[in-house]
Scaffold this motif. Structure first.
Motif, PDB file in Angstrom:
ATOM      1  N   GLU A   9      77.334  50.474  79.387  1.00  0.00           N
ATOM      2  CA  GLU A   9      76.096  50.133  78.685  1.00  0.00           C
ATOM      3  C   GLU A   9      74.945  49.842  79.641  1.00  0.00           C
ATOM      4  O   GLU A   9      73.788  49.725  79.211  1.00  0.00           O
ATOM      5  CB  GLU A   9      76.326  48.922  77.770  1.00  0.00           C
ATOM      6  N   PHE A  10      75.232  49.728  80.938  1.00  0.00           N
ATOM      7  CA  PHE A  10      74.201  49.434  81.930  1.00  0.00           C
ATOM      8  C   PHE A  10      73.451  50.708  82.320  1.00  0.00           C
ATOM      9  O   PHE A  10      74.015  51.799  82.315  1.00  0.00           O
ATOM     10  CB  PHE A  10      74.818  48.795  83.174  1.00  0.00           C
ATOM     11  N   THR A  11      72.181  50.538  82.690  1.00  0.00           N
ATOM     12  CA  THR A  11      71.343  51.656  83.115  1.00  0.00           C
ATOM     13  C   THR A  11      70.938  51.463  84.568  1.00  0.00           C
ATOM     14  O   THR A  11      70.356  50.429  84.914  1.00  0.00           O
ATOM     15  CB  THR A  11      70.069  51.748  82.252  1.00  0.00           C
ATOM     16  N   PRO A  12      71.216  52.421  85.436  1.00  0.00           N
ATOM     17  CA  PRO A  12      70.789  52.287  86.834  1.00  0.00           C
ATOM     18  C   PRO A  12      69.274  52.371  86.963  1.00  0.00           C
ATOM     19  O   PRO A  12      68.590  52.961  86.126  1.00  0.00           O
ATOM     20  CB  PRO A  12      71.459  53.481  87.531  1.00  0.00           C
ATOM     21  N   VAL A  30      67.598  62.602  90.761  1.00  0.00           N
ATOM     22  CA  VAL A  30      68.409  61.733  89.909  1.00  0.00           C
ATOM     23  C   VAL A  30      67.896  61.778  88.478  1.00  0.00           C
ATOM     24  O   VAL A  30      66.692  61.623  88.222  1.00  0.00           O
ATOM     25  CB  VAL A  30      68.380  60.273  90.422  1.00  0.00           C
ATOM     26  N   GLU A  31      68.821  61.992  87.554  1.00  0.00           N
ATOM     27  CA  GLU A  31      68.538  61.918  86.123  1.00  0.00           C
ATOM     28  C   GLU A  31      69.385  60.793  85.534  1.00  0.00           C
ATOM     29  O   GLU A  31      70.610  60.792  85.683  1.00  0.00           O
ATOM     30  CB  GLU A  31      68.880  63.237  85.439  1.00  0.00           C
ATOM     31  N   ILE A  32      68.749  59.833  84.900  1.00  0.00           N
ATOM     32  CA  ILE A  32      69.486  58.745  84.266  1.00  0.00           C
ATOM     33  C   ILE A  32      70.075  59.252  82.953  1.00  0.00           C
ATOM     34  O   ILE A  32      69.355  59.813  82.117  1.00  0.00           O
ATOM     35  CB  ILE A  32      68.578  57.531  84.018  1.00  0.00           C
ATOM     36  N   ILE A  33      71.370  59.097  82.761  1.00  0.00           N
ATOM     37  CA  ILE A  33      72.054  59.531  81.556  1.00  0.00           C
ATOM     38  C   ILE A  33      72.839  58.354  80.984  1.00  0.00           C
ATOM     39  O   ILE A  33      72.975  57.308  81.635  1.00  0.00           O
ATOM     40  CB  ILE A  33      72.995  60.719  81.822  1.00  0.00           C
ATOM     41  N   ARG A  34      73.346  58.525  79.797  1.00  0.00           N
ATOM     42  CA  ARG A  34      74.122  57.457  79.174  1.00  0.00           C
ATOM     43  C   ARG A  34      75.363  57.173  80.015  1.00  0.00           C
ATOM     44  O   ARG A  34      76.142  58.064  80.335  1.00  0.00           O
ATOM     45  CB  ARG A  34      74.535  57.861  77.759  1.00  0.00           C
ATOM     46  N   GLY A  35      75.528  55.929  80.386  1.00  0.00           N
ATOM     47  CA  GLY A  35      76.699  55.520  81.157  1.00  0.00           C
ATOM     48  C   GLY A  35      76.599  55.746  82.647  1.00  0.00           C
ATOM     49  O   GLY A  35      77.586  55.566  83.367  1.00  0.00           O
ATOM     50  N   GLY A  36      75.400  56.125  83.144  1.00  0.00           N
ATOM     51  CA  GLY A  36      75.285  56.325  84.580  1.00  0.00           C
ATOM     52  C   GLY A  36      74.112  57.207  84.969  1.00  0.00           C
ATOM     53  O   GLY A  36      72.989  57.031  84.491  1.00  0.00           O
ATOM     54  N   ALA A  37      74.377  58.186  85.850  1.00  0.00           N
ATOM     55  CA  ALA A  37      73.313  59.056  86.353  1.00  0.00           C
ATOM     56  C   ALA A  37      73.905  60.395  86.753  1.00  0.00           C
ATOM     57  O   ALA A  37      75.104  60.507  87.059  1.00  0.00           O
ATOM     58  CB  ALA A  37      72.605  58.408  87.540  1.00  0.00           C
ATOM     59  N   ARG A  38      73.051  61.404  86.760  1.00  0.00           N
ATOM     60  CA  ARG A  38      73.436  62.735  87.249  1.00  0.00           C
ATOM     61  C   ARG A  38      72.580  63.055  88.468  1.00  0.00           C
ATOM     62  O   ARG A  38      71.352  62.967  88.420  1.00  0.00           O
ATOM     63  CB  ARG A  38      73.262  63.787  86.167  1.00  0.00           C
ATOM     64  N   LEU A  39      73.235  63.406  89.564  1.00  0.00           N
ATOM     65  CA  LEU A  39      72.545  63.757  90.803  1.00  0.00           C
ATOM     66  C   LEU A  39      72.588  65.269  90.977  1.00  0.00           C
ATOM     67  O   LEU A  39      73.627  65.907  90.731  1.00  0.00           O
ATOM     68  CB  LEU A  39      73.203  63.074  92.000  1.00  0.00           C
ATOM     69  N   ARG A  40      71.464  65.842  91.438  1.00  0.00           N
ATOM     70  CA  ARG A  40      71.397  67.278  91.692  1.00  0.00           C
ATOM     71  C   ARG A  40      70.806  67.524  93.073  1.00  0.00           C
ATOM     72  O   ARG A  40      69.777  66.943  93.428  1.00  0.00           O
ATOM     73  CB  ARG A  40      70.537  67.972  90.631  1.00  0.00           C
ATOM     74  N   GLN A  41      71.480  68.393  93.828  1.00  0.00           N
ATOM     75  CA  GLN A  41      71.009  68.712  95.175  1.00  0.00           C
ATOM     76  C   GLN A  41      71.605  70.050  95.591  1.00  0.00           C
ATOM     77  O   GLN A  41      72.801  70.310  95.382  1.00  0.00           O
ATOM     78  CB  GLN A  41      71.431  67.609  96.155  1.00  0.00           C
ATOM     79  N   ASP A  42      70.776  70.905  96.182  1.00  0.00           N
ATOM     80  CA  ASP A  42      71.224  72.201  96.717  1.00  0.00           C
ATOM     81  C   ASP A  42      71.988  73.022  95.675  1.00  0.00           C
ATOM     82  O   ASP A  42      72.995  73.683  95.982  1.00  0.00           O
ATOM     83  CB  ASP A  42      72.108  71.996  97.957  1.00  0.00           C
ATOM     84  N   GLY A  43      71.529  72.961  94.429  1.00  0.00           N
ATOM     85  CA  GLY A  43      72.162  73.743  93.380  1.00  0.00           C
ATOM     86  C   GLY A  43      73.474  73.176  92.872  1.00  0.00           C
ATOM     87  O   GLY A  43      74.137  73.806  92.037  1.00  0.00           O
ATOM     88  N   LYS A  44      73.854  72.005  93.319  1.00  0.00           N
ATOM     89  CA  LYS A  44      75.102  71.358  92.899  1.00  0.00           C
ATOM     90  C   LYS A  44      74.764  70.087  92.112  1.00  0.00           C
ATOM     91  O   LYS A  44      73.625  69.609  92.141  1.00  0.00           O
ATOM     92  CB  LYS A  44      75.956  70.994  94.112  1.00  0.00           C
ATOM     93  N   SER A  45      75.761  69.553  91.404  1.00  0.00           N
ATOM     94  CA  SER A  45      75.537  68.324  90.648  1.00  0.00           C
ATOM     95  C   SER A  45      76.721  67.381  90.785  1.00  0.00           C
ATOM     96  O   SER A  45      77.853  67.805  91.059  1.00  0.00           O
ATOM     97  CB  SER A  45      75.284  68.634  89.171  1.00  0.00           C
ATOM     98  N   LEU A  46      76.445  66.107  90.599  1.00  0.00           N
ATOM     99  CA  LEU A  46      77.452  65.049  90.700  1.00  0.00           C
ATOM    100  C   LEU A  46      77.115  63.987  89.667  1.00  0.00           C
ATOM    101  O   LEU A  46      75.948  63.652  89.477  1.00  0.00           O
ATOM    102  CB  LEU A  46      77.443  64.428  92.104  1.00  0.00           C
ATOM    103  N   GLU A  47      78.131  63.463  89.007  1.00  0.00           N
ATOM    104  CA  GLU A  47      77.889  62.398  88.037  1.00  0.00           C
ATOM    105  C   GLU A  47      78.347  61.056  88.581  1.00  0.00           C
ATOM    106  O   GLU A  47      79.418  60.945  89.190  1.00  0.00           O
ATOM    107  CB  GLU A  47      78.594  62.701  86.706  1.00  0.00           C
ATOM    108  N   LEU A  48      77.496  60.054  88.376  1.00  0.00           N
ATOM    109  CA  LEU A  48      77.817  58.669  88.693  1.00  0.00           C
ATOM    110  C   LEU A  48      78.137  57.985  87.371  1.00  0.00           C
ATOM    111  O   LEU A  48      77.270  57.862  86.510  1.00  0.00           O
ATOM    112  CB  LEU A  48      76.637  58.004  89.394  1.00  0.00           C
ATOM    113  N   GLU A  49      79.397  57.603  87.215  1.00  0.00           N
ATOM    114  CA  GLU A  49      79.851  56.989  85.977  1.00  0.00           C
ATOM    115  C   GLU A  49      80.088  55.490  86.191  1.00  0.00           C
ATOM    116  O   GLU A  49      80.859  55.104  87.077  1.00  0.00           O
ATOM    117  CB  GLU A  49      81.161  57.628  85.515  1.00  0.00           C
TER     118      GLU A  49
END
Length: 215
Positions: free
Chosen positions: A167-170, A142-161
């Motif tokens: 303005e909230f940070t997970p 998990v990488e925390i980014i502006r407006g949510g987070a970016r998940l990376r697994q098995d060479g793929k990625s998914l954004e949590l918006e």
């Protein structure tokens, strides 16, 4: 309170590109070994040992929690609406899950595109509400980014918006190792939390909209 029941009302799994991004913690380990420790695995009372296990209580599931408390043990969350078509959706009434912790709570899942899922939580707080926590259980990095987070697994990625509150940070809480020595271990398991203190909620109503998406 059903046989083999968990406090998992409102929980979900989400898979895309062959990756399970929102995971269920899975089955309890060998029952016999747990029982021989004297642990109350079959104690279904509200404060019973059973709910201390990660895969039995709500803190190990992708759902919402109130006041850092367990879900109500006999609260039944029911599917109250379901639609099919190009934009299928399902709505769950989670109000009985919280007793007096929340006045009302409903969760809607919307498949708003072939590569995304929208989760909408509509909540009315009560006088007893202090905190609402939105949770996602994952094994991805998990990488925390502006407006949510970016998940990376098995060479793929998914954004949590966090659409409703960009303005909230997970926060990321590691569950590997799990909090209880009797829990089943899953590599890289973690809980993403978005926390909403009651004092920020206007007119006693909170709408949380979170989108899981990949391009």
């Amino acid at each position: 309170t059903v046989s083999h029941g968990n406090m998992d009302a409102g929980s979900f799994v989400f898979e895309l590109d062959g990756v399970r991004w929102s995971v269920d913690p899975g089955m309890t380990g060998r029952y016999g070994l747990i029982e021989r420790t004297g642990f109350g695995l079959w104690d279904f009372h509200q404060e019973g040992d059973r709910w201390k296990l990660l895969n039995k209580g709500n803190f190990g599931h992708s759902t919402i929690s109130a006041n850092n408390q367990l879900h109500v043990v006999d609260g039944k969350a029911s599917i109250v609406d379901f639609k099919i078509g190009e934009r299928p959706e399902a709505t769950i009434d989670m109000t009985p899950t919280f007793g007096g912790q929340l006045k009302t709570a409903s969760r809607k899942f919307i498949k708003d595109s072939p590569r995304s899922l929208l989760i909408e939580d509509d909540i009315e707080i009560s006088e007893d509400t202090e905190l609402i926590t939105w949770q996602l259980i994952a094994q991805a990095d998990v990488e925390i980014i502006r407006g949510g987070a970016r998940l990376r697994q098995d060479g793929k990625s998914l954004e949590l918006e966090i659409l409703s509150h960009p303005e909230f940070t997970p926060s990321v809480i590691s569950l590997d190792p799990p909090p209880l020595y009797l829990d089943t271990k899953k590599d890289g398991l973690k809980r993403l939390e978005i926390r909403f203190p009651a004092w920020i909620i206007e007119d006693d109503k909170l709408s949380i909209k979170v989108r899981l998406a990949s391009n």
